[in-house]
Design an enzyme around this catalytic site. Structure first.
Site, PDB file in Angstrom:
ATOM      1  N   GLY A   1       2.591   5.219   4.283  1.00 45.01           N
ATOM      2  CA  GLY A   1       2.090   5.959   5.435  1.00 45.01           C
ATOM      3  C   GLY A   1       0.632   5.636   5.684  1.00 45.01           C
TER       4      GLY A   1
ATOM      5  N   ARG B   1      19.566  12.968  15.549  1.00 44.28           N
ATOM      6  CA  ARG B   1      19.700  14.290  14.932  1.00 44.28           C
ATOM      7  C   ARG B   1      20.756  14.300  13.825  1.00 44.28           C
ATOM      8  NH1 ARG B   1      17.878  18.466  18.323  1.00 44.28           N
ATOM      9  NH2 ARG B   1      18.471  19.865  16.612  1.00 44.28           N
TER      10      ARG B   1
ATOM     11  N   GLU C   1      -5.506   9.150  -7.139  1.00 50.63           N
ATOM     12  CA  GLU C   1      -6.641   9.624  -6.350  1.00 50.63           C
ATOM     13  C   GLU C   1      -6.163  10.647  -5.326  1.00 50.63           C
ATOM     14  OE1 GLU C   1      -9.988   8.123  -3.097  1.00 50.63           O
ATOM     15  OE2 GLU C   1      -8.468   6.732  -3.839  1.00 50.63           O
TER      16      GLU C   1
ATOM     17  N   GLY D   1      -4.406   9.485   5.391  1.00 46.25           N
ATOM     18  CA  GLY D   1      -4.464  10.860   5.854  1.00 46.25           C
ATOM     19  C   GLY D   1      -3.125  11.533   6.034  1.00 46.25           C
TER      20      GLY D   1
ATOM     21  N   GLY E   1      -1.083  12.161   3.602  1.00 46.80           N
ATOM     22  CA  GLY E   1      -0.816  13.017   2.443  1.00 46.80           C
ATOM     23  C   GLY E   1       0.038  12.387   1.364  1.00 46.80           C
ATOM     24  N   LYS E   2      -0.042  11.057   1.224  1.00 46.01           N
ATOM     25  CA  LYS E   2       0.767  10.378   0.207  1.00 46.01           C
ATOM     26  C   LYS E   2       0.422  10.851  -1.205  1.00 46.01           C
ATOM     27  CE  LYS E   2      -0.608   6.295   1.486  1.00 46.01           C
ATOM     28  NZ  LYS E   2      -1.459   6.687   2.639  1.00 46.01           N
ATOM     29  N   SER E   3      -0.875  10.886  -1.510  1.00 49.96           N
ATOM     30  CA  SER E   3      -1.293  11.259  -2.868  1.00 49.96           C
ATOM     31  C   SER E   3      -1.003  12.736  -3.148  1.00 49.96           C
ATOM     32  CB  SER E   3      -2.783  10.971  -3.058  1.00 49.96           C
ATOM     33  OG  SER E   3      -3.028   9.580  -2.964  1.00 49.96           O
TER      34      SER E   3
ATOM     35  N   HIS F   1       0.841  -1.191   0.000  1.00 51.36           N
ATOM     36  CA  HIS F   1       0.000   0.000   0.000  1.00 51.36           C
ATOM     37  C   HIS F   1       0.882   1.249   0.000  1.00 51.36           C
ATOM     38  CE1 HIS F   1      -3.327   2.650   0.672  1.00 51.36           C
ATOM     39  NE2 HIS F   1      -2.819   3.099   1.805  1.00 51.36           N
TER      40      HIS F   1
ATOM     41  N   ASP G   1      -1.604   3.714  -4.907  1.00 54.33           N
ATOM     42  CA  ASP G   1      -2.396   2.915  -3.974  1.00 54.33           C
ATOM     43  C   ASP G   1      -1.882   1.488  -3.766  1.00 54.33           C
ATOM     44  OD1 ASP G   1      -4.584   2.685  -2.138  1.00 54.33           O
ATOM     45  OD2 ASP G   1      -5.582   1.421  -3.616  1.00 54.33           O
TER      46      ASP G   1
END
Length: 315
Positions: free
Chosen positions: A156, A248, A205, A159, A161-163, A141, A180
């Site tokens: 991820g 870091r 999408e 929600g 924000g991959k797309s 996915h 997807d």
């Protein structure tokens, strides 16, 4: 073991092989059996001693058959078509097929095709096709991209924000491979190739916009058919506690094992105001440098060490 029917062969590869189905249509149910230890011995030129499942007959073989007496010729074809290993016959590099050969294929219900391609091209094509059927596959996915020439899988939770990130990358000149559910295959001991299994690699999408055709929006250069997987970027909403434990100097790097292949993975925190497209591009460039043997953190530490040593010497 993998099964591959004659009907599937014709439906999926008639164009690639320039096939015409001339005889033996009732043999469409016959199945090519593929096993991992066969080493692709399924396809080869006309051979009665070590018969192949797919027998290739070219002009040289046809000319040889013409030199035989009628009885010997018929015996040869009888041995060929009565062999239980035979699935289909492909006559290559000639538009003319002897009538008796066609009739024999119909009588034994063995599919007979012709191809205008050379025997070498047909065999190479079939070897490649059968090899792909034997490879290991996995569907993951995420959004698979070609970023700066490197295959990057953006993963991820829903929600993160991959797309949206993929859309911004496409607008910056990078290319979409699959949205997807990209499918990855192991084609070599340390190599995975990713594709869009349904052939819908032009579509993306984006919430609020629906389905977008990035090829229509940005041109043919916005998509790519396949790409080797070299890096995974995991998008994550992080708590303040999680942010505190990130190294870091080296960042949040891990290794993810997919089909027995180790793929480097970096985690990018998702937060308002962070330009993820720039960060991802930088991650790709930095990973490319690491593959060449350069590590910025190592150089930074070495310069710090030299500065400390220099200050101690001055004292």
């Amino acid at each position: 073991m993998t099964r591959f029917s004659v009907d599937e062969l014709f439906k999926n590869h008639a164009d690639g092989l320039a096939l015409t189905w001339l005889a033996g249509q009732k043999g469409n149910h016959r199945t090519i059996l593929l096993e991992t230890d066969q080493k692709l011995a399924n396809v080869g030129y006309f051979n009665l001693i070590h018969p192949h499942q797919i027998q290739i007959i070219g002009p040289f073989e046809l000319d040889y058959l013409k030199t035989l007496t009628k009885k010997v010729y018929q015996d040869y074809l009888k041995q060929l078509f009565e062999n239980s290993n035979l699935v289909c016959v492909i006559v290559v590099d000639t538009p003319v097929v002897p009538e008796y050969l066609l009739n024999t294929a119909d009588n034994y219900q063995i599919s007979l095709f012709t191809s205008l391609l050379s025997g070498e091209n047909v065999i190479n094509y079939l070897h490649t096709t059968l090899a792909r059927l034997l490879t290991q596959h996995v569907t993951l996915h995420g959004v698979f991209m070609d970023v700066l020439g490197m295959g990057v899988l953006i993963m991820g939770d829903s929600g993160t924000g991959k797309s949206e990130l993929a859309l911004e990358l496409v607008s910056r000149g990078h290319r979409l491979v699959a949205d997807d559910a990209p499918e990855f295959s192991k084609i070599a001991p340390q190599t995975l190739v990713g594709v869009c299994p349904l052939g819908t690699n032009a579509f993306l999408e984006v919430r609020g916009l629906g389905i977008l055709n990035v090829q229509a929006l940005f041109g043919d250069s916005a998509i790519k058919k396949d790409k080797y997987l070299r890096l995974i970027v995991q998008l994550e909403h992080m708590t303040s506690e999680r942010l505190q434990v990130i190294d870091r100097l080296q960042g949040d790097y891990h290794i993810r094992r997919i089909l027995g292949v180790d793929i480097p993975e970096i985690c990018l925190p998702v937060a308002p105001g962070r330009n993820l497209a720039v960060l991802l591009e930088c991650a790709v460039r930095n990973h490319s440098l690491k593959m060449q043997g350069y590590n910025a953190a190592d150089e930074f530490c070495e310069l710090q060490r030299q500065a400390i040593m220099h200050n101690r010497t001055d004292e």
